[in-house]
Design an enzyme around this catalytic site. Structure first.
Site, mmCIF file in Angstrom:
data_model
loop_
_atom_site.group_PDB
_atom_site.id
_atom_site.type_symbol
_atom_site.label_atom_id
_atom_site.label_comp_id
_atom_site.label_asym_id
_atom_site.label_seq_id
_atom_site.Cartn_x
_atom_site.Cartn_y
_atom_site.Cartn_z
ATOM 1 N N ARG A 25 -33.892 7.084 12.285
ATOM 2 C CA ARG A 25 -34.092 8.520 12.283
ATOM 3 C C ARG A 25 -35.355 8.911 13.053
ATOM 4 O O ARG A 25 -35.682 10.091 13.129
ATOM 5 C CB ARG A 25 -34.286 8.969 10.836
ATOM 6 C CG ARG A 25 -33.128 9.723 10.275
ATOM 7 C CD ARG A 25 -33.451 9.900 8.810
ATOM 8 N NE ARG A 25 -32.939 11.120 8.321
ATOM 9 C CZ ARG A 25 -31.905 11.171 7.465
ATOM 10 N NH1 ARG A 25 -31.298 10.091 7.086
ATOM 11 N NH2 ARG A 25 -31.516 12.321 7.009
ATOM 12 N N ARG A 79 -35.337 20.082 6.258
ATOM 13 C CA ARG A 79 -34.551 18.926 6.715
ATOM 14 C C ARG A 79 -34.013 19.155 8.129
ATOM 15 O O ARG A 79 -34.023 18.239 8.957
ATOM 16 C CB ARG A 79 -33.397 18.657 5.739
ATOM 17 C CG ARG A 79 -33.877 18.041 4.445
ATOM 18 C CD ARG A 79 -32.851 18.139 3.339
ATOM 19 N NE ARG A 79 -31.638 17.391 3.630
ATOM 20 C CZ ARG A 79 -30.510 17.524 2.937
ATOM 21 N NH1 ARG A 79 -30.446 18.371 1.934
ATOM 22 N NH2 ARG A 79 -29.460 16.805 3.245
ATOM 23 N N LYS A 101 -21.504 13.047 7.904
ATOM 24 C CA LYS A 101 -21.639 11.614 8.232
ATOM 25 C C LYS A 101 -21.225 10.731 7.047
ATOM 26 O O LYS A 101 -20.471 9.785 7.209
ATOM 27 C CB LYS A 101 -23.083 11.273 8.634
ATOM 28 C CG LYS A 101 -23.654 12.124 9.742
ATOM 29 C CD LYS A 101 -25.098 11.787 10.030
ATOM 30 C CE LYS A 101 -26.065 11.958 8.877
ATOM 31 N NZ LYS A 101 -26.258 13.348 8.404
ATOM 32 N N ARG A 141 -22.049 21.651 -1.477
ATOM 33 C CA ARG A 141 -21.911 20.227 -1.787
ATOM 34 C C ARG A 141 -22.256 19.932 -3.255
ATOM 35 O O ARG A 141 -23.217 20.444 -3.786
ATOM 36 C CB ARG A 141 -22.816 19.380 -0.887
ATOM 37 C CG ARG A 141 -22.745 17.901 -1.291
ATOM 38 C CD ARG A 141 -23.242 16.959 -0.265
ATOM 39 N NE ARG A 141 -24.658 17.108 -0.006
ATOM 40 C CZ ARG A 141 -25.305 16.429 0.940
ATOM 41 N NH1 ARG A 141 -24.647 15.593 1.718
ATOM 42 N NH2 ARG A 141 -26.590 16.609 1.114
HETATM 43 P P1 AP5 Z 1 -21.767 14.885 3.818
HETATM 44 O O1 AP5 Z 1 -20.721 13.933 4.277
HETATM 45 O O2 AP5 Z 1 -22.378 14.699 2.481
HETATM 46 O O3 AP5 Z 1 -22.885 15.064 4.951
HETATM 47 P P2 AP5 Z 1 -23.989 14.068 5.507
HETATM 48 O O4 AP5 Z 1 -24.002 14.205 6.976
HETATM 49 O O5 AP5 Z 1 -23.796 12.707 4.927
HETATM 50 O O6 AP5 Z 1 -25.254 14.767 4.916
HETATM 51 P P3 AP5 Z 1 -26.542 14.275 4.153
HETATM 52 O O7 AP5 Z 1 -27.175 15.545 3.592
HETATM 53 O O8 AP5 Z 1 -26.266 13.208 3.136
HETATM 54 O O9 AP5 Z 1 -27.392 13.727 5.292
HETATM 55 P P4 AP5 Z 1 -28.891 13.686 5.395
HETATM 56 O O10 AP5 Z 1 -29.014 12.997 6.665
HETATM 57 O O11 AP5 Z 1 -29.626 14.935 5.251
HETATM 58 O O12 AP5 Z 1 -29.296 12.944 4.031
HETATM 59 P P5 AP5 Z 1 -29.666 11.460 3.687
HETATM 60 O O13 AP5 Z 1 -29.079 11.163 2.369
HETATM 61 O O14 AP5 Z 1 -29.399 10.549 4.818
HETATM 62 O O15 AP5 Z 1 -21.098 16.355 3.892
HETATM 63 C C1 AP5 Z 1 -21.825 17.508 3.497
HETATM 64 C C2 AP5 Z 1 -20.871 18.467 2.729
HETATM 65 O O16 AP5 Z 1 -19.872 18.958 3.635
HETATM 66 C C3 AP5 Z 1 -20.085 17.776 1.583
HETATM 67 O O17 AP5 Z 1 -19.963 18.687 0.520
HETATM 68 C C4 AP5 Z 1 -18.706 17.466 2.195
HETATM 69 O O18 AP5 Z 1 -17.663 17.457 1.209
HETATM 70 C C5 AP5 Z 1 -18.544 18.597 3.206
HETATM 71 N N1 AP5 Z 1 -17.855 18.176 4.420
HETATM 72 C C6 AP5 Z 1 -17.979 16.991 5.076
HETATM 73 N N2 AP5 Z 1 -17.220 16.985 6.214
HETATM 74 C C7 AP5 Z 1 -16.602 18.201 6.265
HETATM 75 C C8 AP5 Z 1 -15.691 18.815 7.187
HETATM 76 N N3 AP5 Z 1 -15.260 18.145 8.261
HETATM 77 N N4 AP5 Z 1 -15.257 20.062 6.942
HETATM 78 C C9 AP5 Z 1 -15.706 20.742 5.834
HETATM 79 N N5 AP5 Z 1 -16.557 20.227 4.916
HETATM 80 C C10 AP5 Z 1 -17.007 18.969 5.131
HETATM 81 O O19 AP5 Z 1 -31.254 11.544 3.568
HETATM 82 C C11 AP5 Z 1 -31.886 12.201 2.485
HETATM 83 C C12 AP5 Z 1 -33.379 12.023 2.582
HETATM 84 O O20 AP5 Z 1 -33.722 10.620 2.485
HETATM 85 C C13 AP5 Z 1 -34.033 12.482 3.895
HETATM 86 O O21 AP5 Z 1 -34.323 13.866 3.886
HETATM 87 C C14 AP5 Z 1 -35.309 11.611 3.906
HETATM 88 O O22 AP5 Z 1 -36.279 12.122 3.038
HETATM 89 C C15 AP5 Z 1 -34.814 10.303 3.338
HETATM 90 N N6 AP5 Z 1 -34.364 9.373 4.398
HETATM 91 C C16 AP5 Z 1 -33.091 8.921 4.582
HETATM 92 N N7 AP5 Z 1 -33.032 8.097 5.647
HETATM 93 C C17 AP5 Z 1 -34.296 8.024 6.139
HETATM 94 C C18 AP5 Z 1 -34.872 7.336 7.245
HETATM 95 N N8 AP5 Z 1 -34.147 6.551 8.063
HETATM 96 N N9 AP5 Z 1 -36.191 7.496 7.473
HETATM 97 C C19 AP5 Z 1 -36.948 8.267 6.659
HETATM 98 N N10 AP5 Z 1 -36.455 8.950 5.607
HETATM 99 C C20 AP5 Z 1 -35.149 8.827 5.338
#
Ligand code: AP5
Length: 217
Positions: free
Chosen positions: A89, A172, A13, A128
């Protein structure tokens, strides 16, 4: 345009949101990045959020809702709309967002759903790496930096996020399936979901993401 990217952790994403934001000139609101910035600055929000984030659990609704609804009030979002990554979320977050938008006679236009199997997300998370300085996202195999362990953008050192361990990733994914995946049905009932195959290479996913975001699919 008011769009949400919805999908499991490491679905890609953030990678796509950054590119869509650049190509379509739409303000990008990434909840995880906002929270990580707060953690880094050790402010009150960051201290509270870190406890949950390091375990792979969701930060309490009231904290996240306040941060994001304030952000959506800023001028750029009021003028151009927004691309949301990581919010809502939970059902409570989704309903609050709808209520806040409805007060201004607005609603979400589209939810782009990143369809991907858990095992691919686990593979992506293990490779990553993020720039410690600017947060840019890499993957050791799928999107390596030009110089090993150095950010292409700012030459910062690449590190693993505190929640990118196998153990935390299990929590997660579990949290995602319990609390966030049900939002798919919520938005399907509103007829605003566009699904993309997030298991394809980055450029293919981008093509679909742009098509589905703009409605030219
Ligand atoms: P990447 O693009 O980084 O993936 P992503 O979907 O953005 O993953 P995240 O881990 O950042 O999402 P998340 O939802 O767990 O974390 P968030 O920061 O929101 O891609 C992943 C890897 O794959 C990279 O290395 C990339 O290069 C590679 N890649 C990408 N596309 C590819 C493809 N097509 N082919 C091959 N490789 C590819 O949340 C973190 C924490 O914050 C949560 O756990 C929670 O504690 C808190 N939080 C955040 N939002 C909330 C909320 N709304 N409510 C409560 N807590 C929250």
């Amino acid at each position: 345009m008011r769009v949400l990217f919805l999908g499991p952790p490491a679905a890609g994403k953030g990678t796509q949101a950054e590119k869509v934001h650049e190509q379509l000139d739409i303000p990008l609101v990434v909840t995880g990045d906002i929270l990580r910035k707060a953690v880094k600055s050790k402010n009150a929000v960051g201290i509270e959020a870190e406890e949950y984030m390091k375990k792979g659990e969701l930060v309490p609704d009231q904290l996240v809702i306040k941060i994001i609804t304030n952000r959506l009030e800023e001028e750029d979002c009021r003028q151009k709309g927004f691309l949301l990554d990581g919010f809502p979320r939970t059902s409570e977050q989704a309903k609050t967002l709808d209520r806040e938008l409805a007060k201004k006679n607005l609603s979400l236009d589209k939810v782009v759903y990143f369809s991907i199997r858990d095992e691919i997300c686990i593979e992506r998370i293990s490779g990553r790496r993020n720039c410690r300085q600017c947060g840019a996202v890499y993957h050791l195999k799928n999107k390596p930096p030009k110089i090993e362990n150095k950010c292409d953008r700012c030459s910062g050192v690449l590190v693993q996020r505190m929640d990118d361990t196998a153990e935390v990733m299990t929590t997660r994914l579990k949290t995602y399936h319990e609390k966030t995946a049900p939002l798919l049905t919520y938005y399907q009932q509103k007829n605003i979901v566009e699904e993309i195959n997030a298991e394809q290479p980055i450029e293919e996913v981008l093509r679909e993401a742009i098509e589905k975001t703009t409605g030219n699919g």
